[in-house]
Enzyme design. Structure first.
Site, PDB file in Angstrom:
ATOM      1  CG  ASP A  78      48.042  31.356 -17.769  1.00  0.00           C
ATOM      2  OD1 ASP A  78      48.346  31.464 -18.976  1.00  0.00           O
ATOM      3  OD2 ASP A  78      46.981  30.831 -17.407  1.00  0.00           O
TER       4      ASP A  78
HETATM    5  C1  BGC Z   1      45.770  30.059 -20.563  1.00  0.00           C
HETATM    6  C2  BGC Z   1      46.904  29.070 -20.618  1.00  0.00           C
HETATM    7  C3  BGC Z   1      47.557  29.110 -21.971  1.00  0.00           C
HETATM    8  C4  BGC Z   1      48.031  30.516 -22.241  1.00  0.00           C
HETATM    9  C5  BGC Z   1      48.733  30.684 -23.573  1.00  0.00           C
HETATM   10  C6  BGC Z   1      46.163  31.443 -21.042  1.00  0.00           C
HETATM   11  O1  BGC Z   1      45.050  32.251 -21.224  1.00  0.00           O
HETATM   12  O2  BGC Z   1      45.264  30.135 -19.257  1.00  0.00           O
HETATM   13  O3  BGC Z   1      46.444  27.790 -20.315  1.00  0.00           O
HETATM   14  O4  BGC Z   1      48.605  28.193 -22.039  1.00  0.00           O
HETATM   15  O5  BGC Z   1      46.905  31.385 -22.233  1.00  0.00           O
HETATM   16  O6  BGC Z   1      47.853  30.568 -24.624  1.00  0.00           O
END
Ligand code: BGC
Length: 805
Positions: free
Chosen positions: A230
């Site tokens: 993530d």
């Molecule tokens: C989130 C993800 C997301 C990623 C990219 C993170 O803060 O938890 O679900 O895909 O950011 O935007």
């Protein structure tokens, strides 16, 4: 097909390492001399969020317009994987047009508590339903040749300190509740990539969890795509590459690449393993590439996709109450439209899933297309909760002029956002107060709800009907009017339980985890698994939803592999019914929830029509996970096959004997009593230890006030350094201020909950992990030596970056 082994043999160590972390926030690196392509990753689950200007992972900066579909929580109410597949197919198509190779979705975390701030992004409290919906979505996206990226693997059901919290749970709960949906998706839909979660699972970061990644995901389930962290979720890049996490996102400006190179050079990481990860990663890149070469279109198909979004929303609307069959409204019915949401729809949640929609329907815009006699509109309330008597009075006066009041109410934007858990399940009191006033002047009130997660409904007796649209996406308003007027017969059913009050929820005592840990003391008993077993009354059960017609169930026949039965539409309208299959183990020796969903189907029947249906009992139907021998087992004995219109309304049942193993219990029954009765509300340390089969690890924050690089910035409250405590105060004030404004400041929230290492992972390489460690020394009271180390680190980083170039 490119010979990947040969290609890798031509790469330098530095080049190989470089492929496993981002070039910037959304793209991976290329190696021009070898023609290695780049891939763009973008959110997300409800529509493409392609940022071409300033990028961020919180949905703060602009993105290209794309269709905003209903959120996952909404779509799950359709109980129709083909709806998810349709949406996935449209999103995949738009991704292709916008140059996105990896769509970061679907979100598949379990709704452990109604308060998780991201529940609107997740499908269900039930892993089977979640798995089926998610696999529809993945198939849809990937039918375009691009990759879906199921997330967040795994056990990530709270937003509070999401980057440093540690989910502590027993093996059986992990397997049966938190991994099953991922297992289904990986085995059946073959996603080309998958995202690890921010949190730790039983003490190890998900991105470094060899057991979750190498052993379960790859070896057991056969996953052959790549795994991405993530955003900012990497901890130790070397460990994560070893464990099976390929790509770290976003860029760390070369810091992580150098860590890999050093690890190989010093013998800490075998070059063979690095080669393997690079190969696994490149395989996907070369699989995706042809889709872009083939695609000649730059057409987003705005109108078609808008229609698809409306259809999906219509299939997902849940009719919760319909006293005196007030709905559907008769033609030319005189209606008053009341509620701010009718003018400014609440149609998606905040955070990384936010979509810059191509167009947006509001109820007031689309109303004229329907056969209703609208006597007027009043906003009636301020959506941020402020009482306004003048607005209320105007709404009450309008209500008096109409036969029926359409009252739009729900949760405002701050209530549901990534990065912030909710603190209660109520909708703003000014809306509830208005409903009460309206009900005194007009008995025919239809409430139309917009909310992406479960809410309390103590006000429900003040209206005749309730339609729940969850968060219906950019075309949701029209879908709702189709249902109100009977153009569409509602067929959605709840994918989560709506409890009577928050105190009734299974994790009331445990959510969110207070210090380091999120302790999953309730074990298997989330959602209806708990309410049913512990006999807790609920407002609306899992799987519940009404229709404008009625259905009769008959003639159940069951075998080991399937259940067959008849269903007849006994009303005067055509309509679809969601039929659910649960199993109940009679006289089970192993503790179990009273019933569990093991199959479902949705069938459309014309008025008077009857069909025979079959639901297959697959490999998940009777199994349980035996922690003693680390295997899935089937307990031999009698099982009831329950066919229901909801989890509570079982229409047919049959008993069947299933042959199985007689595996030994791995625990003392006497010490596990609460898990036999479902009375898990206040599990003691001792009981939790019996469930875990080991001691509860130390969960307290460091009492000496010493923080480490994985502690969240909000823990500076405890810091030794006065300066750090001041920094905490400033951060806290900013957070409180933004909450008061009613507009979530996602940046502040993110920083508040971010661990110190996140500073290294989220600053494009300006700050390295070494420098983050020095900052922690400063916070811990060694200000001057920490500062010295920090400055030295800065220059070291500059030099290293220069030499890498
Ligand atoms: C989130 C993800 C997301 C990623 C990219 C993170 O803060 O938890 O679900 O895909 O950011 O935007």
């Amino acid at each position: 097909m490119v010979d990947l082994k040969d290609l890798i043999s031509k790469m330098t160590l530095e080049e190989k390492a470089s492929l496993l972390s981002g070039k910037d926030i959304w793209e991976t690196k290329t190696i021009a001399r070898l023609n290695i392509p780049t891939v763009v990753l973008s959110d997300g689950p409800h529509g493409v969020r392609r940022q071409v200007g300033a990028g961020d992972h919180l949905g703060l900066n602009a993105s290209l317009p794309a269709t905003c579909f209903p959120t996952a929580a909404t779509i799950a109410n359709s109980w129709d994987p083909s709806v998810a597949e349709q949406i996935g197919a449209c999103i995949g198509e738009e991704a292709l047009v916008q140059g996105v190779g990896v769509v970061l979705g679907p979100g598949m975390n379990m709704k452990r508590s109604p308060l998780c701030g991201r529940n609107f992004e997740y499908y269900s409290e039930d892993p089977y339903l979640c798995g089926k919906m998610a696999l529809g979505f993945v198939k849809g996206v990937q039918s375009n040749g691009v990759s879906a990226c199921p997330k967040h693997y795994a056990v990530n059901s709270q937003e509070l300190r999401r980057m440093s919290s540690d989910s502590i749970l027993d093996e059986r709960t992990l397997r049966e509740i938190y991994l099953t949906a991922f297992e289904m998706v990986v085995k059946e839909a073959k996603p080309r990539s998958l995202m690890t979660s921010y949190n730790k699972v039983n003490g190890i970061y998900a991105s470094e969890h060899e057991k979750l990644l190498q052993d379960i995901l790859m070896d057991e389930w056969g996953f052959d795509g790549f795994v991405v962290t993530d955003w900012g979720g990497s901890n130790n890049h070397v460990e994560s590459v070893r464990a099976g996490n390929h790509l770290e996102m976003p860029t760390t400006g070369g810091d992580s690449d150098r860590e890999l190179v050093d690890a190989v050079k010093s013998g800490k990481l075998e070059e063979e393993l690095l080669n393997q990860r690079v190969e696994e990663f490149l395989k996907v890149l070369y699989e995706i590439k042809p889709a872009f070469e083939r695609n000649k279109s730059n057409d987003l198909k705005i109108e078609d996709h808008h229609k698809a979004a409306q259809k999906a929303a219509a299939e997902s609307i849940v009719l919760l109450k319909n006293e005196d069959s007030i709905l559907p409204l008769s033609s030319a019915c005189k209606v008053a439209v009341i509620g701010d949401f009718a003018k400014t729809p609440r149609y998606q949640g905040a955070g990384s899933s936010i979509v810059n929609c191509t167009k947006l329907d509001s109820t007031l815009d689309v109303l004229k297309g329907f056969d209703l006699d609208v006597v007027g509109f009043e906003a009636g309330y301020e959506r941020n909760g402020k009482m306004d008597d003048r607005m209320q009075q105007a709404a009450v006066e309008l209500a008096q002029k109409a036969e029926v009041v359409l009252f739009y109410m729900g949760l405002d934007e701050i209530s549901e956002t990534e990065g912030l858990d909710r603190t209660h399940m109520q909708i703003p009191s000014n809306q509830v107060a208005l409903l009460s006033r309206l009900s005194k002047v007009n008995k025919n009130i239809v409430v139309i709800l917009s909310a992406g997660s479960a809410i309390e409904m103590p006000w429900i007796s003040n209206c005749k009907a309730v339609l729940h649209g969850y968060l219906g996406g950019q075309a949701g308003a029209g879908a709702m009017l189709q249902v109100i007027t009977g153009e569409v017969n509602p067929s959605g059913k709840l994918a989560e339980t709506l409890p009577i009050k928050y105190e009734d929820t299974p994790t009331y005592q445990y959510f969110p985890g207070k210090e380091y840990h999120a302790e999953y003391r309730e074990g298997l008993f989330i959602g209806y698994r708990y309410y049913d077993t512990a006999n807790i009354s609920v407002q609306f059960p899992f799987g519940y939803g009404l229709s404008y017609t009625t259905f009769e169930y008959s003639n159940l026949k069951v075998s080991q592999n399937q259940a067959t039965f008849c269903i007849k539409n006994t009303g005067i309208r055509d309509g679809a019914e969601v039929v659910q299959l649960y199993i109940h183990a009679k006289d089970s020796d192993v503790y179990r929830p009273f019933k569990e969903l093991k199959g479902f189907t949705k069938v459309f029947l014309k008025a008077g029509e009857e069909k025979e249906l079959t639901i297959t009992l697959d490999d998940k139907a009777f199994r349980y996970y035996n922690t003693g021998n680390s295997q899935w087992e089937v307990e031999e004995g009698e099982y009831e096959i329950l066919i229901g219109a909801s989890s509570k309304e079982i229409r047919l049942k049959e008993t069947i004997f299933i042959k199985g193993s007689k595996a030994k219990l791995w625990y003392e029954k006497d010490s596990m009593k609460p898990y036999y009765t479902g009375q898990i509300q206040t599990i003691s340390d001792r009981e939790f230890e019996c469930l875990l089969g080991r001691q509860i690890p130390n969960r307290r924050w460091n009492e000496q006030g010493l923080l480490d690089v994985n502690d969240a910035l909000c823990q500076m409250y405890y810091a030794k350094s006065g300066l750090a405590r001041l920094a905490y105060k400033i951060l806290h004030t900013l957070k409180v201020r933004s909450e008061k404004k009613g507009v979530p400041n996602l940046n502040v929230l993110f920083i508040y909950n971010m661990p110190f290492r996140g500073i290294a992972k989220m600053t494009n390489g300006v700050i390295t992990m070494d420098m983050a460690n020095e900052m922690v020394r400063m916070v811990n009271g060694q200000f001057w030596s920490g500062l010295k180390g920090f400055i030295k680190g800065y220059f070291r980083n500059k030099k290293a970056q220069k030499s890498m170039k």
